[in-house]
Design an enzyme around this catalytic site. Sequence first.
Site, PDB file in Angstrom:
ATOM      1  N   GLU A   2     -49.030 -12.363  52.574  1.00  0.00           N
ATOM      2  CA  GLU A   2     -48.952 -12.868  53.942  1.00  0.00           C
ATOM      3  C   GLU A   2     -49.207 -14.363  53.843  1.00  0.00           C
ATOM      4  O   GLU A   2     -50.270 -14.781  53.385  1.00  0.00           O
ATOM      5  CB  GLU A   2     -50.020 -12.161  54.775  1.00  0.00           C
TER       6      GLU A   2
ATOM      7  N   CYS B   6     -53.931 -16.926  60.963  1.00  0.00           N
ATOM      8  CA  CYS B   6     -52.499 -16.819  60.621  1.00  0.00           C
ATOM      9  C   CYS B   6     -51.666 -16.629  61.880  1.00  0.00           C
ATOM     10  O   CYS B   6     -50.462 -16.864  61.874  1.00  0.00           O
ATOM     11  CB  CYS B   6     -52.264 -15.704  59.629  1.00  0.00           C
TER      12      CYS B   6
HETATM   13  P1  NAP Z   1     -54.332 -20.431  48.472  1.00  0.00           P
HETATM   14  O1  NAP Z   1     -54.445 -21.774  47.894  1.00  0.00           O
HETATM   15  O2  NAP Z   1     -52.988 -19.828  48.487  1.00  0.00           O
HETATM   16  O3  NAP Z   1     -55.342 -19.478  47.640  1.00  0.00           O
HETATM   17  C1  NAP Z   1     -55.496 -18.106  47.935  1.00  0.00           C
HETATM   18  C2  NAP Z   1     -55.920 -17.350  46.673  1.00  0.00           C
HETATM   19  O4  NAP Z   1     -54.840 -17.300  45.758  1.00  0.00           O
HETATM   20  C3  NAP Z   1     -57.070 -17.989  45.942  1.00  0.00           C
HETATM   21  O5  NAP Z   1     -57.868 -16.987  45.372  1.00  0.00           O
HETATM   22  C4  NAP Z   1     -56.395 -18.778  44.836  1.00  0.00           C
HETATM   23  O6  NAP Z   1     -57.268 -18.839  43.758  1.00  0.00           O
HETATM   24  C5  NAP Z   1     -55.188 -17.908  44.510  1.00  0.00           C
HETATM   25  N1  NAP Z   1     -54.026 -18.680  44.078  1.00  0.00           N
HETATM   26  C6  NAP Z   1     -53.386 -19.650  44.791  1.00  0.00           C
HETATM   27  N2  NAP Z   1     -52.331 -20.115  44.105  1.00  0.00           N
HETATM   28  C7  NAP Z   1     -52.304 -19.433  42.937  1.00  0.00           C
HETATM   29  C8  NAP Z   1     -51.441 -19.479  41.808  1.00  0.00           C
HETATM   30  N3  NAP Z   1     -50.431 -20.336  41.733  1.00  0.00           N
HETATM   31  N4  NAP Z   1     -51.694 -18.648  40.794  1.00  0.00           N
HETATM   32  C9  NAP Z   1     -52.743 -17.790  40.836  1.00  0.00           C
HETATM   33  N5  NAP Z   1     -53.596 -17.710  41.882  1.00  0.00           N
HETATM   34  C10 NAP Z   1     -53.387 -18.525  42.920  1.00  0.00           C
HETATM   35  O7  NAP Z   1     -54.863 -20.368  49.943  1.00  0.00           O
HETATM   36  P2  NAP Z   1     -56.222 -20.902  50.607  1.00  0.00           P
HETATM   37  O8  NAP Z   1     -57.133 -21.428  49.563  1.00  0.00           O
HETATM   38  O9  NAP Z   1     -56.704 -19.811  51.438  1.00  0.00           O
HETATM   39  O10 NAP Z   1     -55.795 -22.057  51.583  1.00  0.00           O
HETATM   40  C11 NAP Z   1     -54.911 -23.087  51.256  1.00  0.00           C
HETATM   41  C12 NAP Z   1     -53.847 -23.184  52.335  1.00  0.00           C
HETATM   42  O11 NAP Z   1     -53.264 -21.881  52.524  1.00  0.00           O
HETATM   43  C13 NAP Z   1     -54.336 -23.549  53.724  1.00  0.00           C
HETATM   44  O12 NAP Z   1     -54.467 -24.931  53.901  1.00  0.00           O
HETATM   45  C14 NAP Z   1     -53.256 -22.954  54.600  1.00  0.00           C
HETATM   46  O13 NAP Z   1     -52.173 -23.837  54.676  1.00  0.00           O
HETATM   47  C15 NAP Z   1     -52.815 -21.728  53.868  1.00  0.00           C
HETATM   48  N6  NAP Z   1     -53.391 -20.484  54.428  1.00  0.00           N
HETATM   49  C16 NAP Z   1     -52.630 -19.779  55.291  1.00  0.00           C
HETATM   50  C17 NAP Z   1     -53.129 -18.611  55.834  1.00  0.00           C
HETATM   51  C18 NAP Z   1     -52.302 -17.806  56.767  1.00  0.00           C
HETATM   52  O14 NAP Z   1     -52.731 -16.717  57.109  1.00  0.00           O
HETATM   53  N7  NAP Z   1     -51.164 -18.251  57.201  1.00  0.00           N
HETATM   54  C19 NAP Z   1     -54.404 -18.159  55.503  1.00  0.00           C
HETATM   55  C20 NAP Z   1     -55.164 -18.912  54.611  1.00  0.00           C
HETATM   56  C21 NAP Z   1     -54.631 -20.073  54.081  1.00  0.00           C
HETATM   57  P3  NAP Z   1     -57.418 -20.101  42.790  1.00  0.00           P
HETATM   58  O15 NAP Z   1     -57.281 -21.327  43.629  1.00  0.00           O
HETATM   59  O16 NAP Z   1     -58.758 -19.907  42.197  1.00  0.00           O
HETATM   60  O17 NAP Z   1     -56.321 -19.917  41.823  1.00  0.00           O
END
Ligand code: NAP
Length: 526
Positions: A265, A302
């Site tokens: 998601e 979200c």
């Molecule tokens: P994220 O950066 O996607 O990280 C979520 C999880 O996935 C973390 O545990 C991260 O761990 C892991 N991860 C991310 N990229 C990865 C990759 N390339 N390979 C392996 N694991 C990976 O999301 P976030 O930290 O929650 O927030 C960052 C941005 O996501 C926000 O600024 C927002 O834009 C978006 N977000 C959207 C929603 C929604 O519901 N629409 C919700 C939350 C966040 P590691 O960093 O330790 O690898």
Amino acid sequence: MQITGEMLIGASAVRGTKGTLRAFDPARNAEIEPTFGAGSVTEVERACELAAQAFDAYRSAPLETRARFLEAIAENILALGDTLIERAQAESALPRARLEGERGRTVGQLKLFASLVREGRWLTATLDSAMPDRKPLPRSDLRMQKIPVGPVAVFGASNFPLAFSVAGGDTASAFAAGCPVVVKAHPAHLGTSELVGRAIQKAVADCGLHEGTFSLVIGAGNEIGEALVAHPAIKSVGFTGSRRGGLALADIASKRREPIPVFAEMSSINPVFVMPGALAARADSIANGFVESVTLGVGQFCTNPGLVIVLNGPHTQGFIDAAAQALAKKGAQTMLTAGIAAAYREGVAQRAETSGVKSVAQGTPSDASCSALPALFTTTAAQFLATHALEDEIFGPTSLIVTCADVGEMMKVAEQIEGQLTATLQIEPDDYELVRGLLPTLERKVGRILANGYPTGVEVCYAMVHGGPFPATSDPRATSVGATAIDRFLRPVCYQDLPAELLPEAVQDGNPLKLWRLRDGQLGRD
Ligand code: NAP
């Protein structure tokens, strides 16, 4: 319960040796004790191997044991009391009331899935009787049930430290389906994750389940998550987070020797269509309700309404002015992490500089750390249609009002937008005809269509859909909230002419589990 900074690999607590990690309090702008040992691929492999070993034992345990396990997790989470709420508050800057509500939702989800497990309709038990005398060929005895897919990897979400993390919706639905779970903790709430992880670990032991039914891994950087999704024992993935992260994991999953589904998601801007009748009847109240929804939880939902679509008319400017006034009164607030706050500020700055976009209001600045200042923008439909970047999610308390010259432009905007979790309609009876024309497009674009409300606030129940076409999710056939989230982790198996002694209980004659079953096309409990 003490937070030790360890991972939970089966029944053991294991200290990672690949560097250290610290939780961070975004409100105080300070690190929080204790230090966590970062895990490596070795612990991921151990957790996945244990999950594979646990799979057959867990899935064949009586359904009552599985339901009790889900309830035991709920009880153990409640038993953590204030320790859990205080730690989650420190790690997320979310208010206590919100976290208490989220704990209630988490416990409620676990109980919903427990009752679902007992009821058993998700097994989809289906029996087609043999027709030995059928001409020209006889028909075999055919029976079908759904079984769990295997161990599931779950990525905890940053914005729901309880309801979409270690014991959140993905984990609860996977356990309900009969799948062992390996959770990758979100780095933003390591302590909360350990506490909830220990509540699950205790429930595993108390219910006499195989230790590999649950593990929790933590690590610095992407290595841990990549290794988890790539591990052959993992058969499905649940993820909530960024589009980039979700796509990276889906890419790994699709390139495995055995590709597996990823239910990610990712990003949604949840359009709100304000129709002329509604605008004429209650522009001010819609504006106020919309601003409350945009700024709720610092916009970190979200389902945040990041796009409003209105027709130009006598009440349009009044609506924009009322929304601008309401938003200007909202103060800057601390976001979940410094990184999320920085991404928000960058997104808002870019939007402010986008050609044809007008900044109409900003919230009240504060000196809160890692904070987000609410921001409201307007643009025309023509500009929106010409600028795809205006569809990008800016995670936080901001929204864009798009003004349409006529109904044709509104339809074009609806047609252009990417897949969404939700679409909201603000309507009065004199808008129904217009809405009838819009609904088929919205059905193609979104997972949930709601009238005269706001998209934030997702009910956990049987009919809920929290999903939608890409990029809202990576698989529009599924929901990550509500009872049918269990379907993501099931697959059908058909048994043809199997001797009665070898048939699984769900499809045996006499219906020993007393399930609702489809027998020769008739639904019943015989
Ligand atoms: P994220 O950066 O996607 O990280 C979520 C999880 O996935 C973390 O545990 C991260 O761990 C892991 N991860 C991310 N990229 C990865 C990759 N390339 N390979 C392996 N694991 C990976 O999301 P976030 O930290 O929650 O927030 C960052 C941005 O996501 C926000 O600024 C927002 O834009 C978006 N977000 C959207 C929603 C929604 O519901 N629409 C919700 C939350 C966040 P590691 O960093 O330790 O690898």
